[in-house]
Enzyme design. Sequence first.
Site, PDB file in Angstrom:
ATOM      1  N   GLY B 293       1.064  -1.121   0.093  1.00 17.13           N
ATOM      2  CA  GLY B 293       0.037  -0.106   0.000  1.00 17.13           C
ATOM      3  C   GLY B 293       0.636   1.160  -0.019  1.00 17.13           C
ATOM      4  O   GLY B 293       2.181   1.388  -0.513  1.00 17.13           O
ATOM      5  N   SER B 294       0.280   2.451   0.643  1.00 20.66           N
ATOM      6  CA  SER B 294       0.844   3.666   0.490  1.00 20.66           C
ATOM      7  C   SER B 294       2.055   4.050   0.818  1.00 20.66           C
ATOM      8  O   SER B 294       2.739   5.075   0.814  1.00 20.66           O
ATOM      9  CB  SER B 294      -0.317   4.541   0.920  1.00 20.66           C
ATOM     10  OG  SER B 294      -1.501   4.874   0.440  1.00 20.66           O
ATOM     11  N   ILE B 295       2.877   2.866   1.685  1.00 20.05           N
ATOM     12  CA  ILE B 295       4.041   3.208   2.156  1.00 20.05           C
ATOM     13  C   ILE B 295       5.028   3.203   0.873  1.00 20.05           C
ATOM     14  O   ILE B 295       6.136   3.708   1.080  1.00 20.05           O
ATOM     15  CB  ILE B 295       4.472   2.139   3.481  1.00 20.05           C
ATOM     16  CG1 ILE B 295       4.505   0.807   2.661  1.00 20.05           C
ATOM     17  CG2 ILE B 295       3.922   2.355   4.419  1.00 20.05           C
ATOM     18  CD1 ILE B 295       4.904  -0.378   3.637  1.00 20.05           C
ATOM     19  N   PHE B 296       4.631   2.609  -0.055  1.00 21.03           N
ATOM     20  CA  PHE B 296       5.183   2.735  -1.428  1.00 21.03           C
ATOM     21  C   PHE B 296       5.334   4.310  -2.166  1.00 21.03           C
ATOM     22  O   PHE B 296       6.389   4.478  -2.696  1.00 21.03           O
ATOM     23  CB  PHE B 296       4.651   2.096  -2.575  1.00 21.03           C
ATOM     24  CG  PHE B 296       5.434   0.848  -2.862  1.00 21.03           C
ATOM     25  CD1 PHE B 296       5.521  -0.473  -1.941  1.00 21.03           C
ATOM     26  CD2 PHE B 296       6.383   0.816  -3.790  1.00 21.03           C
ATOM     27  CE1 PHE B 296       6.302  -1.406  -2.158  1.00 21.03           C
ATOM     28  CE2 PHE B 296       7.124  -0.403  -4.117  1.00 21.03           C
ATOM     29  CZ  PHE B 296       6.950  -1.560  -3.414  1.00 21.03           C
ATOM     30  N   LYS B 297       4.627   5.053  -1.406  1.00 19.60           N
ATOM     31  CA  LYS B 297       4.347   6.411  -1.981  1.00 19.60           C
ATOM     32  C   LYS B 297       5.872   7.137  -1.638  1.00 19.60           C
ATOM     33  O   LYS B 297       6.085   8.163  -2.194  1.00 19.60           O
ATOM     34  CB  LYS B 297       3.150   7.441  -1.441  1.00 19.60           C
ATOM     35  CG  LYS B 297       1.914   7.074  -2.049  1.00 19.60           C
ATOM     36  CD  LYS B 297       0.649   7.424  -1.555  1.00 19.60           C
ATOM     37  CE  LYS B 297      -0.596   7.005  -1.972  1.00 19.60           C
ATOM     38  NZ  LYS B 297      -1.503   7.157  -0.984  1.00 19.60           N
TER      39      LYS B 297
END
Lengths: 98, 571
Positions: B293-297
């Site tokens: 999820g958004s930790i990849f942002k």
Amino acid sequence: MRLLSISALFMALASAFLLYSLNYDARTLEARLRAQEATAETIRADIAVLKAERAHLARPGRIEPLARAQGLKPIAERQVVKMREIENRLITGSATPR
Amino acid sequence: MSQYRRPVIISPGLPQRRNRAPWQRHGRAHTRDMRALTVSLSVLAMSLAIAGQLVHLALAGQTSMTTTLSHPIANSFARPDIVDRHGRLLATDVAMPSLFADPSRVVDPNVVVEKLSELLPGLDREALRRKLSDRGRRFVWVQRGVSPAMAQQIHNLGLPGLSFKQELKRAYPAGRLAGHVLGSVNIDNKGLSGIEQHIDAVVGADPVLGAQRSRKAPVQLSLDVGVQHALDDELARALRRYQATAAAGVVMDVNSGEVIAAASIPGVDPMQPAQHQETRRRDRVAGGSYELGSIFKAFTVAMALEAGLVTVNTKLDVTKPLVEGRHTIRDGHGGGRPLSVAEVFTHSSNVGAGLLALAAGPKRQKLFLDNFRLLTPIKTEAGRVAAPQLPEQWQRIEQITIAYGHGMAVSPLQFAAAYSALVNGGSYVAPTFLRRVAGESVPRQRVLSHATSRKMRTLMRLNVTDRAGTGGRADVPGYRVGGKTGTAEVASVGGYKKKTVISSFSAAFPMDEPRYVVLVSVFEPKGNRNSGGAITASRNAAPTTGRVIRRIAPLLNVMPAGTVTALSAPR
């Protein structure tokens, strides 16, 4: 010539006796060495068991509930101060227990 | 017999015959004397040889004798101890009695089986009865590795034909702690998985006949038992608190790549190798890859900043959904206005991240992630890390979804190693479970500029301190925590499950000069009273990470600070 032969025979017998006694001593020493090695191995095994028991008793999963039962808690950030700050407080006389 | 004697001629000028040397004589006397001389010389030579050998033995001292067998005869393997980074024992060999039988001396196999079954309930009675009935055999194992107390009870039965043999058995004094990392051994004390397998392959386990312990130096891991316990404990608490199915966490030194703690709950007991095969107990830190999820942002924003496509203040129009083919990407908390890149990060805007990825292009995105080792399998001493799962094609929709952590899956360990490079000044360091020696040069590869790494640290800290940020619950006063939340829906047949998520928080601290990365993932949490009814990472993974950092920071000698320093405003 006869003297030489007798001397040689005597030397051979003496050598045989010497060899026998050396062999006997070596076997005795080997037996002692084996016994001492076995003792050392037993002691090493005992130490290993004691170390394992100590590690088992000191595992954090066992210590933590015991510590909490005594009213202890993990260190809070306010409990960590630099030595310089303690010295400053002592100099200014502002050291008060929190 | 003739009494004839040869006349002796006495001549004053010649020596008498008996005084001649043997080689000067002739006839029978010559032969006799030559024989005597030969015998005497032989005796002398033998005496000299013996004397010489004695002198040699006296001077040479004891010689070492080595017997080499063509094939090692062993019934178990001696393994070196495993200790943590401070020398605390995690695994060791202890001598334990193993029960065996000589079937030719067993009086009644049925009696033996019945009596032993009472003491050893897990015994396979039929198999044992069959083995004991085979009178042609002289040796069969009955039970390997019984406790000394049990051995005494069996001895007290007084059954002929039974005997004990001391064998080495692996013991794990810390129990389940770091069970996945340590791995396990088989009945012969041979490594099956984890660090135990690494020992067999690299350090070496010595075949032994009895219970002789290994003389090898202990294998020192990078793990810290105290930190490992704190992580284990907080993950187990998160499991109960948020009614999750599993939880995983890793603490890593960002400069050395050393894994300080790695835990996956439910854990495994190294003494029970079968537990490693249970699906619910699988290692979620390194043994599985997940859409995080958004930790990849964090990588998407870093890529855009590094390429100079945007600054942290560049505004992006995220007011409209991003439509790509039949897919529509919307923001959960956009605010209905254009957002700066910093806000895209702190508000966790999917649309904003997608726009940044599209601006970078597929080639740059792939290259950037590859530099951080997120696209290729990695390996550690504890074994292979689950390979990343990548899309078959890297089209626009894949660019967008990968920008916010969907469409590709990596293991938390692989992610934590890459995340370390974002905050440590921009150098990738491979993760390791072995303690690095002081002064050892650490192989590192620059993958990001210092300037971009500094900006990312500032954004991560902002995400925790800013009221609009999603990571506020991870803050710990004094320890300058920064990080990013990520709530990934779990893929299933035909799409994603809306209410089934993996909630993660990737953090680093202290953010002015990061030393450690902490990644926590909570699997399938439920929205309940403890999480305010929400299943998002900000309500479960973030507070869990905060609790972990609060406990481990003092153990790791991180000094708390009253104020946040050295964090300038982002540019």
